[in-house]
Design an enzyme around this catalytic site. Sequence first.
Site, PDB file in Angstrom:
ATOM      1  N   SER A  16       0.849  -1.192   0.000  1.00 39.99           N
ATOM      2  CA  SER A  16       0.000   0.000   0.000  1.00 39.99           C
ATOM      3  C   SER A  16       0.889   1.248   0.000  1.00 39.99           C
ATOM      4  O   SER A  16       1.656   1.439  -0.945  1.00 39.99           O
ATOM      5  CB  SER A  16      -0.965  -0.037   1.189  1.00 39.99           C
ATOM      6  OG  SER A  16      -2.031   0.868   1.008  1.00 39.99           O
ATOM      7  N   HIS A  66      -7.549  -5.628  -1.487  1.00 37.05           N
ATOM      8  CA  HIS A  66      -6.411  -4.923  -0.906  1.00 37.05           C
ATOM      9  C   HIS A  66      -5.975  -5.567   0.407  1.00 37.05           C
ATOM     10  O   HIS A  66      -4.802  -5.504   0.774  1.00 37.05           O
ATOM     11  CB  HIS A  66      -6.801  -3.461  -0.677  1.00 37.05           C
ATOM     12  CG  HIS A  66      -5.661  -2.551  -0.389  1.00 37.05           C
ATOM     13  ND1 HIS A  66      -4.713  -2.203  -1.338  1.00 37.05           N
ATOM     14  CD2 HIS A  66      -5.297  -1.887   0.746  1.00 37.05           C
ATOM     15  CE1 HIS A  66      -3.836  -1.380  -0.812  1.00 37.05           C
ATOM     16  NE2 HIS A  66      -4.150  -1.168   0.449  1.00 37.05           N
TER      17      HIS A  66
END
Length: 704
Positions: free
Chosen positions: A562, A675
């Site tokens: 991320s 994610h």
Amino acid sequence: MSLRSVTAEDLKKFQWVGAPTLSPDGRWVVYEQTETDEQEDGYCTHLFLSSSDGEQRRQLTFAGHHNTKATWSPDGQSLAFISDRVAGSQVWMLPMFGGEPRLITRFFYGVSHLLWFPDGKTLLVVAGAVRNGDIEAFPMDMAEKEMNEHIQKMAKDWTDQPKRYDWLYHKRDGAGLSKGLVEQLVTMDVQTGAYRQLTWGVQDLGYPAVSPDGQHVAFSSNRRPNFELELHGDIYRVPTAGGPLELLCDDTMGETLSYSPDGRYLAFFGNRDEYRSATHIHLYLIPATGGTGVCLSKDFPDTLGNQCLTDMRMETRIPTPLWSRDGRYVYVLSTREARCEVVRFTLDPEDPLQTARAEVVVGGNRDIYSLSSNGDRRLAIAYATFTHPGQVAVVDVPEEPGQVRHFRSVTDPIEIRRKSLFPAGEVRLDNSNQVLLQEIEVAVPETFTYLSADGWWMQGFVVKPKGFPGKQKFPVILEVHGGPQMTFSYSYFHEIQWFAAQGYAVVFTNPRGSMGYGQEFANGVRLHYGEKDAQDVLNGLDAALQKFDFLDGARVALTGGSYGGFMTNWLVGQTKRFFAAVSQRSISNWISFYGVSDIGPLFVESQLGGDVVHDFERLWEMSPLAHIDTIETPLLLVHSEQDLRCPIEQAEQMYTALKRLGREVQLLRIPNASHGLSRNGKPSLRLTRLHGIFEYIDERLPVD
């Protein structure tokens, strides 16, 4: 018996506990325990019950895959919880002293949250409804099989049909494309099943609170005309008998409310958005009838809530501000310098709308991620340590003063002496991972501090590798965390432990932007990505190399996810000191990220201070893709195909550009994952990810 090394496959053997909830009399605790489901390649979560003295323990639920959010009835005789055993996520009722669970709700789009009313006869539930529509429910006499078939048909019909949107944020990572549903408040009679919808509209709402007299429900929501373009968290209340909404407070971004026991005040978490998404969370109070938000924690140096990162927790729910029964205290969680601890705010009995005194009453070198109270001094907590992914305990808070935290300047040294768990007399209630942790050798990270750019002090950690001590130097993996307003903490981190078990030392740090080091520190990265935060990461590596002579500075690999993926992409374009790098769920191009991420516009505008219409050049210059020509480090891009937070096109752009330049690069695409793959993805895919990262690095390790 000698201990064996940690393996990646140990992931499937772990048990994860959390969400402990004390009974009203404080004698019992119900908690959740999650295990992997080998057959389904997923997870099962069941409820367990333990006596507060730890002498009795039993499993409460066996059906379904997810049994969560257990809530005691006011008299302690029943337990309401959410389960997926029939018709999606619905509320079930379990008699605690004999009897089978009973289905309470039958809503088309399920339930996400529930609370008891004081009368013990009514539930408040948060249920899904079509935008501007009414709650829909199955008939009471419809068979469970028919309900399941109907839901399956609705899901298939929606998947197969085209989607048309006229609102900005029409997708969400982990949930997918929007089905046009919003959460609404509904009251439910637990005996008859009769329900009343209290709210309508196109805006979602935060977790609500029921007034002690049962006459009102308070909640936070952004119901302004420009709610998609500006963040707000205004406080409202609605009569439980039905009626118009009443605005109570609109000067604070609030969430997660709770009424004082006497019903005179509402406490909530929030801020005034001074530093956008880097702003500390504070404790606020307003009169129950409305008024200006009063910050009780303005003299408290740290953010509230748990901001700690680990790959051993699928979800962290923010507990509401927890009032003592006499209204004197409010208990909350707070993050500071890689710890998360319980803080008690003592209110002025003469005038609660004054700054409150804050003291840490449950703490130490650990990460407390769940908290419950029955109104007395007894608390139930779930916490992790460096060597344990999570355990449930009961602790009685002493009446004497706790530890006071003080403001620390970013240029003041960080105190890293060992801090023992406190207070004494804690009783553990679960036995999760007891067998596994008796088999494996878990490395205890060593903490260090270092001086970085602008004279700011930073905190870092080093995990010694398998084979230490030894005469040779060990190769290093440098990890960068995500967020960026999160923090590496005193938590077990399976990925890091496994890398160490393979013979690599692991260095990980909390650069500026991390939470837990003060407001200035948390805001330090905002508007300045890839600048001094990048220096912090490299300075942390250099400090570790200088302090720990077993680290081989000539053999260092880099990885992160991320924001850590952005930093990996960025650093390989700025330096050639890494022999290999693995960029996970990364960002490469802020211009396209703005348009494709599920949080794109507000995140980019908040964190980078620009947008694609007015600041195209600024966003491009801050994009790793703009510096692609300088990248020579072998790079693996790991990305989930259903990642909507940092969509896979971010990795594809990086991959295509590097391939076109003839550089050494690979792309590992993970299907059926979002994610949050490293925390909540399918177990088999989490293992694929772990092996993919390590094998890419290990295959390129220079010969010593």
